[in-house]
Design an enzyme around this catalytic site. Structure first.
Site, PDB file in Angstrom:
ATOM      1  N   HIS A 138       1.039  -1.171  -0.015  1.00 61.49           N
ATOM      2  CA  HIS A 138      -0.084  -0.115  -0.108  1.00 61.49           C
ATOM      3  C   HIS A 138       0.782   1.345   0.033  1.00 61.49           C
ATOM      4  O   HIS A 138       0.555   2.186  -0.793  1.00 61.49           O
ATOM      5  CB  HIS A 138      -1.057   0.089   1.246  1.00 61.49           C
ATOM      6  CG  HIS A 138      -1.693   1.393   1.209  1.00 61.49           C
ATOM      7  ND1 HIS A 138      -2.885   1.597   0.795  1.00 61.49           N
ATOM      8  CD2 HIS A 138      -1.615   2.223   2.259  1.00 61.49           C
ATOM      9  CE1 HIS A 138      -3.222   2.703   0.870  1.00 61.49           C
ATOM     10  NE2 HIS A 138      -2.636   3.260   1.946  1.00 61.49           N
ATOM     11  N   GLU A 204     -10.895   1.874   2.932  1.00 58.42           N
ATOM     12  CA  GLU A 204      -9.766   1.379   3.408  1.00 58.42           C
ATOM     13  C   GLU A 204      -9.947   0.134   3.929  1.00 58.42           C
ATOM     14  O   GLU A 204     -10.383  -0.012   5.091  1.00 58.42           O
ATOM     15  CB  GLU A 204      -8.796   2.102   4.119  1.00 58.42           C
ATOM     16  CG  GLU A 204      -8.337   3.434   3.199  1.00 58.42           C
ATOM     17  CD  GLU A 204      -7.126   4.414   4.007  1.00 58.42           C
ATOM     18  OE1 GLU A 204      -7.211   4.211   4.955  1.00 58.42           O
ATOM     19  OE2 GLU A 204      -6.433   5.111   3.243  1.00 58.42           O
ATOM     20  N   GLU A 206      -8.938  -2.652   6.376  1.00 53.25           N
ATOM     21  CA  GLU A 206      -7.976  -2.509   7.461  1.00 53.25           C
ATOM     22  C   GLU A 206      -8.494  -3.662   8.831  1.00 53.25           C
ATOM     23  O   GLU A 206      -9.768  -4.024   8.586  1.00 53.25           O
ATOM     24  CB  GLU A 206      -7.878  -1.087   8.156  1.00 53.25           C
ATOM     25  CG  GLU A 206      -7.293   0.036   7.233  1.00 53.25           C
ATOM     26  CD  GLU A 206      -6.821   1.110   8.004  1.00 53.25           C
ATOM     27  OE1 GLU A 206      -6.470   1.074   9.105  1.00 53.25           O
ATOM     28  OE2 GLU A 206      -6.865   2.255   7.013  1.00 53.25           O
TER      29      GLU A 206
HETATM   30 MN    MN Z   1      -6.266   4.178   7.194  1.00 56.13          MN
END
Ligand code: MN
Length: 421
Positions: A138, A204, A206
């Site tokens: 990333h 995003e 995560e």
């Molecule tokens: Mn983030």
């Protein structure tokens, strides 16, 4: 897989080996702590009232009746393990010899709730929130797009787990919808900013961990001891407005582009549940400083999928990544966070940063998947996306699996609503 007298559907994320913790609204206005087996929430308050935990070495009275898990988490690892083992025992196949057993009848009548009939709430009061930037794929992708393709990683990146302090107030539970944010952006080629709805709302992918430890200012947590203070993991969608971000982030980092809503999955999956899925992390080169050194298996093989569902359409798988790709592990993150004497609090949330893998289909954000909009994603309803549209629903699923066992998180779901007028 352990057998239970509760039916556990094939491919369920919630066998007896998982036993995550959460907070549920059982009937309107009545909130307490729960675990989960198959499609049933197990009411921990009722089990406590039925004296199931009476002979354990800890006093759980009242802790399962709260509207967050913070007080239970504060009790520490041994207290969590005692509950886990007792539930595995009582719900294990063969524990009750007699189908008319009084305790079995009482559990069935009061302590089991089908998941379709309850509402999952925010499991923890988030005391502080930090977001790391620990996926090398990333960080490299973003560096190539925003800076220099030849030197995508900044000089510090391989020496420390880069992170920033986020905001706890806007972290919400799965099922909470988020309005498109408004803000300042700098249109391409313009010399001054404009104000309006973000046109580049992104997800995003995560994973976050919750800590079970409160430390004093001035102390540090050694990397070797870090896991003792980690309660468990959640899926985490760190919604981001890329156009607001690129204008505001210099020189201090993300601000309003990241705090308009971040979404967690409702079940906290403990480290014990993920024990069989430990794997070696990537080789760290150059060698890290001594305070960041770890040994053993500190990464976790957790499959992570992101799906986009348009309002009238079906689910589209847009990303398939894995938590094992993290360059910096959770022990290194916590050791680094406290090496200067920064104190931590039970209930703090530490997010991994976007989890991208090496292949294009494993990138954990639209920014990377579409390469800043250059290669739109084609959805099954014939439409395409550079970023998220209004009324798009983003679904994150996560699970660890081997030939014997599957332990999962369920889902982390949110819909992007039109800008709030
Ligand atoms: Mn983030």
């Amino acid at each position: 897989m352990m057998k239970s007298w509760i039916e556990i559907p094939e491919k369920s994320d919630f066998p007896l080996e998982n036993l995550p913790f959460g907070i549920a609204e059982i009937v309107t206005g009545k909130v307490n702590a729960v675990s989960r087996i198959g499609d049933y929430a197990v009411d921990l308050e009722k089990l406590e009232w039925l004296h199931v935990f009476d002979d354990l070495d800890f006093d759980y009275e009242g802790v399962f009746s709260k509207d967050t898990l913070n007080e239970f988490i504060e009790m520490g690892r041994e207290a969590h393990l005692a509950i886990r083992h007792r539930i595995q025992e009582v719900f294990g196949e063969g524990f009750f010899k007699d189908n008319d057993d009084d305790l079995l009848t009482a559990i069935r009548a009061t302590a089991l709730h089908h998941i379709s009939g309850i509402r999952m709430l925010m499991p923890v009061k988030v005391t502080d929130y930090t977001d790391f930037y620990s996926s090398i794929e990333h960080a490299t992708n973003v560096g190539k797009m925003f800076r220099d393709p030849a030197n995508a990683l900044l000089p510090n990146w391989r020496h420390l787990p880069v992170g920033y302090h986020g905001r706890a107030s806007s972290i919400v539970v799965s099922g909470t919808d988020i309005h498109r944010p408004k803000g300042q952006t700098l249109p391409a080629g313009a010399d001054k900013p404009v104000f309006g709805p973000s046109a580049m709302v992104d997800f995003e992918l995560e994973v976050a961990f919750v800590v079970s430890k409160t430390t004093e200012l001035g102390t540090s947590i050694p990397a070797a001891d870090a896991e003792e203070g980690i309660f468990g993991f959640l899926l985490f969608n760190d919604l981001s407005a890329r156009d607001i971000q690129s204008w505001e982030y210099v020189p201090l980092g993300p601000f309003l582009s990241k705090n308009f809503g971040s979404v967690v999955s409702p079940w906290i999956v403990t480290l014990e549940a993920l024990e069989p899925f430990r794997v070696q992390g990537p080789v760290q080169d150059p060698e890290v400083l001594p305070y960041l050194k770890t040994s053993g298996l500190r990464n976790f093989n957790i499959q992570l999928d992101v799906l986009i569902k348009p309002q009238q359409g079906t689910e589209n798988l847009v990303c398939r990544s894995n938590f094992r790709h993290m360059y910096w592990n959770i022990c290194q993150q916590l050791a680094h966070h406290t090496i200067n004497g920064c104190n931590i609090t039970t209930g703090d949330l530490y997010a991994s940063g976007t989890i991208s893998g090496p292949e294009p289909g494993s990138y954990g954000s639209m920014l990377e998947l579409t390469w800043r909009g250059a290669n739109p994603i084609h959805l099954s309803d014939g439409t395409e996306r550079k970023f998220l549209n209004d009324n798009d629903t983003v679904i994150i699923r996560g699970y660890a699996e081997n030939e014997h066992l599957r332990v999962g998180f369920g889902e982390c779901v949110t819909t992007i609503l039109p800008v709030r007028s």
